[in-house]
Design a protein around this motif. Structure first.
Motif, PDB file in Angstrom:
ATOM      1  N   PRO A  97      26.612  43.404  18.570  1.00  0.00           N
ATOM      2  CA  PRO A  97      26.318  43.464  17.129  1.00  0.00           C
ATOM      3  C   PRO A  97      25.787  42.146  16.561  1.00  0.00           C
ATOM      4  N   GLN A  98      25.988  41.057  17.263  1.00  0.00           N
ATOM      5  CA  GLN A  98      25.495  39.766  16.770  1.00  0.00           C
ATOM      6  C   GLN A  98      24.066  39.475  17.215  1.00  0.00           C
ATOM      7  N   MET A  99      23.546  40.291  18.098  1.00  0.00           N
ATOM      8  CA  MET A  99      22.231  39.989  18.668  1.00  0.00           C
ATOM      9  C   MET A  99      21.110  40.352  17.697  1.00  0.00           C
ATOM     10  N   ASP A 100      20.083  39.491  17.648  1.00  0.00           N
ATOM     11  CA  ASP A 100      18.913  39.745  16.812  1.00  0.00           C
ATOM     12  C   ASP A 100      18.020  40.808  17.428  1.00  0.00           C
ATOM     13  N   GLU A 101      18.022  40.851  18.755  1.00  0.00           N
ATOM     14  CA  GLU A 101      17.138  41.766  19.461  1.00  0.00           C
ATOM     15  C   GLU A 101      17.867  42.218  20.728  1.00  0.00           C
ATOM     16  N   THR A 102      17.574  43.414  21.151  1.00  0.00           N
ATOM     17  CA  THR A 102      18.322  43.956  22.284  1.00  0.00           C
ATOM     18  C   THR A 102      17.570  43.850  23.597  1.00  0.00           C
ATOM     19  N   ASP A 103      16.256  43.660  23.508  1.00  0.00           N
ATOM     20  CA  ASP A 103      15.464  43.572  24.734  1.00  0.00           C
ATOM     21  C   ASP A 103      15.460  42.124  25.215  1.00  0.00           C
ATOM     22  N   VAL A 104      16.493  41.756  25.936  1.00  0.00           N
ATOM     23  CA  VAL A 104      16.638  40.353  26.331  1.00  0.00           C
ATOM     24  C   VAL A 104      16.992  40.245  27.804  1.00  0.00           C
ATOM     25  N   ASP A 105      16.666  39.075  28.351  1.00  0.00           N
ATOM     26  CA  ASP A 105      17.219  38.678  29.642  1.00  0.00           C
ATOM     27  C   ASP A 105      18.514  37.938  29.368  1.00  0.00           C
ATOM     28  N   ALA A 106      19.498  38.178  30.186  1.00  0.00           N
ATOM     29  CA  ALA A 106      20.778  37.499  29.965  1.00  0.00           C
ATOM     30  C   ALA A 106      21.216  36.813  31.244  1.00  0.00           C
ATOM     31  N   GLU A 107      21.781  35.616  31.069  1.00  0.00           N
ATOM     32  CA  GLU A 107      22.487  35.030  32.204  1.00  0.00           C
ATOM     33  C   GLU A 107      23.678  34.243  31.686  1.00  0.00           C
ATOM     34  N   GLY A 108      24.748  34.297  32.439  1.00  0.00           N
ATOM     35  CA  GLY A 108      25.946  33.634  31.962  1.00  0.00           C
ATOM     36  C   GLY A 108      26.986  33.503  33.052  1.00  0.00           C
ATOM     37  N   THR A 109      28.103  32.919  32.681  1.00  0.00           N
ATOM     38  CA  THR A 109      29.184  32.691  33.631  1.00  0.00           C
ATOM     39  C   THR A 109      30.523  33.014  32.981  1.00  0.00           C
ATOM     40  N   LEU A 110      31.455  33.406  33.826  1.00  0.00           N
ATOM     41  CA  LEU A 110      32.851  33.553  33.401  1.00  0.00           C
ATOM     42  C   LEU A 110      33.701  32.910  34.490  1.00  0.00           C
ATOM     43  N   VAL A 111      34.450  31.889  34.100  1.00  0.00           N
ATOM     44  CA  VAL A 111      35.331  31.223  35.061  1.00  0.00           C
ATOM     45  C   VAL A 111      36.731  31.132  34.463  1.00  0.00           C
ATOM     46  N   ALA A 112      37.713  30.930  35.344  1.00  0.00           N
ATOM     47  CA  ALA A 112      39.077  30.716  34.860  1.00  0.00           C
ATOM     48  C   ALA A 112      39.137  29.345  34.196  1.00  0.00           C
ATOM     49  N   THR A 113      39.680  29.306  32.980  1.00  0.00           N
ATOM     50  CA  THR A 113      39.777  28.024  32.273  1.00  0.00           C
ATOM     51  C   THR A 113      40.721  27.090  33.021  1.00  0.00           C
ATOM     52  N   PHE A 114      41.755  27.668  33.645  1.00  0.00           N
ATOM     53  CA  PHE A 114      42.704  26.894  34.455  1.00  0.00           C
ATOM     54  C   PHE A 114      42.685  27.470  35.863  1.00  0.00           C
ATOM     55  N   ASN A 115      41.799  26.926  36.681  1.00  0.00           N
ATOM     56  CA  ASN A 115      41.482  27.527  37.968  1.00  0.00           C
ATOM     57  C   ASN A 115      42.290  26.850  39.082  1.00  0.00           C
ATOM     58  N   ASP A 116      43.612  26.918  38.959  1.00  0.00           N
ATOM     59  CA  ASP A 116      44.450  26.204  39.919  1.00  0.00           C
ATOM     60  C   ASP A 116      45.814  26.897  39.980  1.00  0.00           C
ATOM     61  N   GLU A 117      46.347  27.008  41.201  1.00  0.00           N
ATOM     62  CA  GLU A 117      47.615  27.746  41.387  1.00  0.00           C
ATOM     63  C   GLU A 117      48.722  27.252  40.462  1.00  0.00           C
ATOM     64  N   ARG A 118      48.741  25.941  40.219  1.00  0.00           N
ATOM     65  CA  ARG A 118      49.881  25.423  39.464  1.00  0.00           C
ATOM     66  C   ARG A 118      49.884  25.892  38.004  1.00  0.00           C
ATOM     67  N   PHE A 119      48.768  26.457  37.552  1.00  0.00           N
ATOM     68  CA  PHE A 119      48.723  27.002  36.189  1.00  0.00           C
ATOM     69  C   PHE A 119      48.960  28.514  36.159  1.00  0.00           C
ATOM     70  N   CYS A 120      49.212  29.102  37.323  1.00  0.00           N
ATOM     71  CA  CYS A 120      49.180  30.559  37.394  1.00  0.00           C
ATOM     72  C   CYS A 120      50.530  31.175  37.770  1.00  0.00           C
ATOM     73  N   GLY A 121      51.604  30.454  37.536  1.00  0.00           N
ATOM     74  CA  GLY A 121      52.932  30.999  37.798  1.00  0.00           C
ATOM     75  C   GLY A 121      53.226  32.190  36.908  1.00  0.00           C
ATOM     76  N   PRO A 122      54.318  32.916  37.217  1.00  0.00           N
ATOM     77  CA  PRO A 122      54.623  34.158  36.497  1.00  0.00           C
ATOM     78  C   PRO A 122      54.852  33.966  34.998  1.00  0.00           C
ATOM     79  N   THR A 123      55.256  32.778  34.565  1.00  0.00           N
ATOM     80  CA  THR A 123      55.483  32.584  33.124  1.00  0.00           C
ATOM     81  C   THR A 123      54.330  31.828  32.470  1.00  0.00           C
ATOM     82  N   SER A 124      53.241  31.682  33.184  1.00  0.00           N
ATOM     83  CA  SER A 124      52.114  30.919  32.652  1.00  0.00           C
ATOM     84  C   SER A 124      51.571  31.526  31.361  1.00  0.00           C
TER      85      SER A 124
END
Ligand code: ZN
Length: 194
Positions: free
Chosen positions: A39-66
């Motif tokens: 809904p924020q896009m000005d036009e729909t006919d676009v090429d897109a490229e992007g990334t999604l990564v874990a903000t905290f990409n390390d085991e020590r941040f991923c415990g059960p109570t994280s």
């Protein structure tokens, strides 16, 4: 749009993320982007490229109570006839509900060519008003964005002009003994801020 075809997702360093990021996760991401980005896009006919990564990409941040293991940093650029649109934001995934939301304190705001132009024009209007204030020291300026009250200080050590009514902008610099502008900041309120 099948967003996930245009995104580089990961790589993820942790067992937690490797288990989490599967079909449901991808479908939720796609659904979120179609709901919040399209809904924020000005036009729909676009090429897109992007990334999604874990903000905290390390085991020590991923415990059960994280509290942070479901935070992801998302970035996308869209290339259309009108120009480039960009968005960068942290997202939070809610595994139980299988939904994404913007991470608290982050704006999920697509900088389209029109929005970029508008923000640039706003900065120029504020800048002109500040230059006017420096010249005249009039006190009856109104905020160029909200027409509310503005406070202005221009003394040998400091130049400080700001919208006091809606905090639309802050233009605040220190000066050296010759009156030259030193460090400071010129900030305009984010358009998505309340
Ligand atoms: Zn204002």
């Amino acid at each position: 749009m099948q967003w996930i075809d245009h995104l580089q997702i990961g790589p993820f360093a942790t067992d937690y993320h490797q288990r989490l990021v599967e079909t449901e996760f991808m479908a939720s991401l796609d659904e979120f982007l179609n709901r919040e980005l399209v809904p924020q896009m000005d036009e729909t006919d676009v090429d897109a490229e992007g990334t999604l990564v874990a903000t905290f990409n390390d085991e020590r941040f991923c415990g059960p109570t994280s509290l942070v293991r479901n935070f992801f940093t998302f970035q996308v650029s869209l290339f259309g006839a009108a120009g480039e649109s960009d968005l960068e934001s942290d997202l939070e995934y809610h595994p139980q509900q299988r939904t994404f939301t913007p991470r608290r304190g982050h704006y999920f705001y697509l900088w389209t060519p029109a929005r970029k132009r508008n923000a640039q024009e706003e900065k120029e209007r504020i800048d002109r008003m500040v230059q006017d204030f420096k010249r005249t020291h009039r006190t009856n300026f109104r905020c160029p964005l909200c027409t509310g009250k503005v406070s202005g200080v221009d003394n040998p050590g400091q130049l400080d002009v700001r919208c006091t009514e809606n905090r639309c902008f802050v233009y605040s610099y220190h000066k050296d003994e010759k009156g030259r502008i030193l460090h400071g900041r010129f900030m305009v309120k984010h358009p998505a801020a309340h």
